[in-house]
Scaffold this motif. Structure first.
Motif, PDB file in Angstrom:
ATOM      1  N   UNK A 142      11.651   0.091   0.366  1.00  0.00           N
ATOM      2  CA  UNK A 142      12.632  -0.907  -0.070  1.00  0.00           C
ATOM      3  C   UNK A 142      12.363  -2.166   0.749  1.00  0.00           C
ATOM      4  N   UNK A 143      11.661  -3.120   0.153  1.00  0.00           N
ATOM      5  CA  UNK A 143      11.240  -4.295   0.895  1.00  0.00           C
ATOM      6  C   UNK A 143      12.386  -5.272   1.096  1.00  0.00           C
ATOM      7  N   UNK A 144      12.236  -6.125   2.118  1.00  0.00           N
ATOM      8  CA  UNK A 144      13.090  -7.290   2.210  1.00  0.00           C
ATOM      9  C   UNK A 144      12.942  -8.063   0.901  1.00  0.00           C
ATOM     10  N   UNK A 145      14.016  -8.544   0.351  1.00  0.00           N
ATOM     11  CA  UNK A 145      14.014  -9.088  -1.006  1.00  0.00           C
ATOM     12  C   UNK A 145      13.240 -10.396  -1.088  1.00  0.00           C
ATOM     13  N   UNK A 146      12.223 -10.416  -1.939  1.00  0.00           N
ATOM     14  CA  UNK A 146      11.493 -11.646  -2.264  1.00  0.00           C
ATOM     15  C   UNK A 146      11.459 -11.782  -3.782  1.00  0.00           C
ATOM     16  N   UNK A 147      11.765 -12.981  -4.256  1.00  0.00           N
ATOM     17  CA  UNK A 147      11.747 -13.197  -5.698  1.00  0.00           C
ATOM     18  C   UNK A 147      10.339 -13.037  -6.249  1.00  0.00           C
TER      19      UNK A 147
ATOM     20  N   UNK B 156       7.816  -5.973  -5.680  1.00  0.00           N
ATOM     21  CA  UNK B 156       9.197  -6.007  -6.121  1.00  0.00           C
ATOM     22  C   UNK B 156      10.046  -5.508  -4.973  1.00  0.00           C
ATOM     23  N   UNK B 157      11.364  -5.431  -5.166  1.00  0.00           N
ATOM     24  CA  UNK B 157      12.217  -4.963  -4.085  1.00  0.00           C
ATOM     25  C   UNK B 157      11.918  -3.509  -3.745  1.00  0.00           C
ATOM     26  N   UNK B 158      11.317  -2.768  -4.681  1.00  0.00           N
ATOM     27  CA  UNK B 158      10.903  -1.390  -4.421  1.00  0.00           C
ATOM     28  C   UNK B 158       9.459  -1.220  -4.842  1.00  0.00           C
ATOM     29  N   UNK B 159       8.640  -0.632  -3.966  1.00  0.00           N
ATOM     30  CA  UNK B 159       7.268  -0.317  -4.308  1.00  0.00           C
ATOM     31  C   UNK B 159       6.861   0.917  -3.514  1.00  0.00           C
ATOM     32  N   UNK B 160       5.660   1.406  -3.769  1.00  0.00           N
ATOM     33  CA  UNK B 160       5.141   2.565  -3.052  1.00  0.00           C
ATOM     34  C   UNK B 160       3.820   2.194  -2.387  1.00  0.00           C
ATOM     35  N   UNK B 161       3.608   2.752  -1.192  1.00  0.00           N
ATOM     36  CA  UNK B 161       2.340   2.639  -0.499  1.00  0.00           C
ATOM     37  C   UNK B 161       1.927   4.040  -0.095  1.00  0.00           C
TER      38      UNK B 161
ATOM     39  N   UNK C 147       7.920   7.920  12.007  1.00  0.00           N
ATOM     40  CA  UNK C 147       8.827   7.576  13.083  1.00  0.00           C
ATOM     41  C   UNK C 147       9.899   6.640  12.580  1.00  0.00           C
ATOM     42  N   UNK C 148      10.546   5.968  13.473  1.00  0.00           N
ATOM     43  CA  UNK C 148      11.602   5.050  13.096  1.00  0.00           C
ATOM     44  C   UNK C 148      12.455   4.701  14.314  1.00  0.00           C
ATOM     45  N   UNK C 149      13.545   3.996  14.120  1.00  0.00           N
ATOM     46  CA  UNK C 149      14.017   3.489  12.830  1.00  0.00           C
ATOM     47  C   UNK C 149      13.177   2.325  12.335  1.00  0.00           C
ATOM     48  N   UNK C 150      13.315   1.997  11.074  1.00  0.00           N
ATOM     49  CA  UNK C 150      12.534   0.943  10.457  1.00  0.00           C
ATOM     50  C   UNK C 150      13.025  -0.411  10.956  1.00  0.00           C
ATOM     51  N   UNK C 151      12.089  -1.262  11.366  1.00  0.00           N
ATOM     52  CA  UNK C 151      12.439  -2.560  11.917  1.00  0.00           C
ATOM     53  C   UNK C 151      12.829  -3.546  10.814  1.00  0.00           C
ATOM     54  N   UNK C 152      12.056  -3.584   9.753  1.00  0.00           N
ATOM     55  CA  UNK C 152      12.301  -4.515   8.652  1.00  0.00           C
ATOM     56  C   UNK C 152      12.120  -3.773   7.340  1.00  0.00           C
ATOM     57  N   UNK C 153      13.016  -3.986   6.382  1.00  0.00           N
ATOM     58  CA  UNK C 153      12.959  -3.234   5.136  1.00  0.00           C
ATOM     59  C   UNK C 153      13.627  -1.882   5.324  1.00  0.00           C
ATOM     60  N   UNK C 154      13.664  -1.102   4.256  1.00  0.00           N
ATOM     61  CA  UNK C 154      14.291   0.211   4.348  1.00  0.00           C
ATOM     62  C   UNK C 154      13.734   1.132   3.289  1.00  0.00           C
ATOM     63  N   UNK C 155      13.911   2.417   3.482  1.00  0.00           N
ATOM     64  CA  UNK C 155      13.568   3.411   2.466  1.00  0.00           C
ATOM     65  C   UNK C 155      14.300   4.692   2.804  1.00  0.00           C
TER      66      UNK C 155
END
Length: 244
Positions: free
Chosen positions: A83-88, A159-164, A184-192
């Motif tokens: 779940x990425x930081x939102x970019x248009x 998009x706001x959601x993608x897979x890697x 590991x974690x927690x996630x610094x930027x973005x979420x999933x």
């Protein structure tokens, strides 16, 4: 958002020490292929991009993430819903991933597939490359691209959601059954979610609270259509006014 997959497998994972990590960078060579060099962990955002997903940086470099678990993969493709930081409108600029050698002999080289999927799990990019970088027995390694490595191929819309995902093959040394990746974690930027996806078997794997695969993604904005034309017209108008 949890992944809707046919089976759920909870793994017992062994903690690893952060000091056991090697750090490598890779970039595109004018002669073709990857150049891999050992580095000191940077953990810095590039000047021309934004880190839109980050489960990669240690607290010593201003991040929050600790890579502390080994997820066995073997030759399977394993990925995460990001779940990425939102970019248009943006594209992937650089990215990072990890590998762990759980075997008793050194891996001297291997082939890595780094793949990106859109929110519908349609493959949009597959970077398939031979990596020449030693991974001793019992050691994990982080690989970080630099200088806009992925933007050199083609635009990968996000998009706001993608897979890697990552997948390893063609080991020289080591043992494929002992190959894994790090979480590991927690996630610094973005979420999933705490679930990751085994794309080979179709299983979801629950890593538990504050754990996701060790990935990062840097993105750069994609200019809106017509922006370049508007800039050209503005410059041309200014020149005509000066001549008048």
């Amino acid at each position: 958002m949890d992944l809707a997959c046919p089976a759920l497998l909870t793994l017992g994972l062994s903690p690893i020490a952060f000091a056991q990590l090697l750090n490598y960078t890779y970039e595109w060579s004018p002669s073709g292929g990857h150049v891999v060099t050992s580095m000191t962990e940077r953990g810095q955002n590039p000047a021309d991009g934004v880190r839109s997903y980050d489960n990669f940086r240690s607290p010593s470099l201003g991040g929050q993430s600790l890579l502390r678990q080994s997820v066995p993969t073997g030759g399977d493709e394993v990925g995460d819903e990001l779940e990425l930081v939102d970019f248009a409108s943006a594209k992937v600029n650089d990215a990072g991933w990890t590998i762990r050698n759980n075997a008793t002999t050194t891996i001297t080289s291997f082939r890595a597939h780094v793949r990106f999927y859109n929110c519908e799990r349609t493959l949009v990019f597959d970077d398939n490359s031979r990596i020449n970088a030693p991974i001793p027995a019992g050691i994990g390694a982080r690989f970080e691209s630099i200088d806009g490595f992925y933007s050199r191929f083609w635009t990968i819309p996000t998009s706001s959601t993608m897979y890697m995902s990552v997948q390893f093959s063609e080991l020289v040394g080591g043992d494929m059954s002992g190959v894994g990746t790090l979480s590991g974690g927690p996630i610094t930027t973005g979420s999933s979610s705490t679930f990751i996806q085994n794309f080979t078997t179709g299983q979801s794997i629950d890593l538990g609270p504050n754990n996701n695969l060790g990935f990062f993604i840097d993105t750069v904005p994609i200019p809106a259509p017509g922006t370049g034309v508007l800039v050209f017209v503005s410059v041309l108008s200014a020149r005509r006014r000066r001549r008048a």
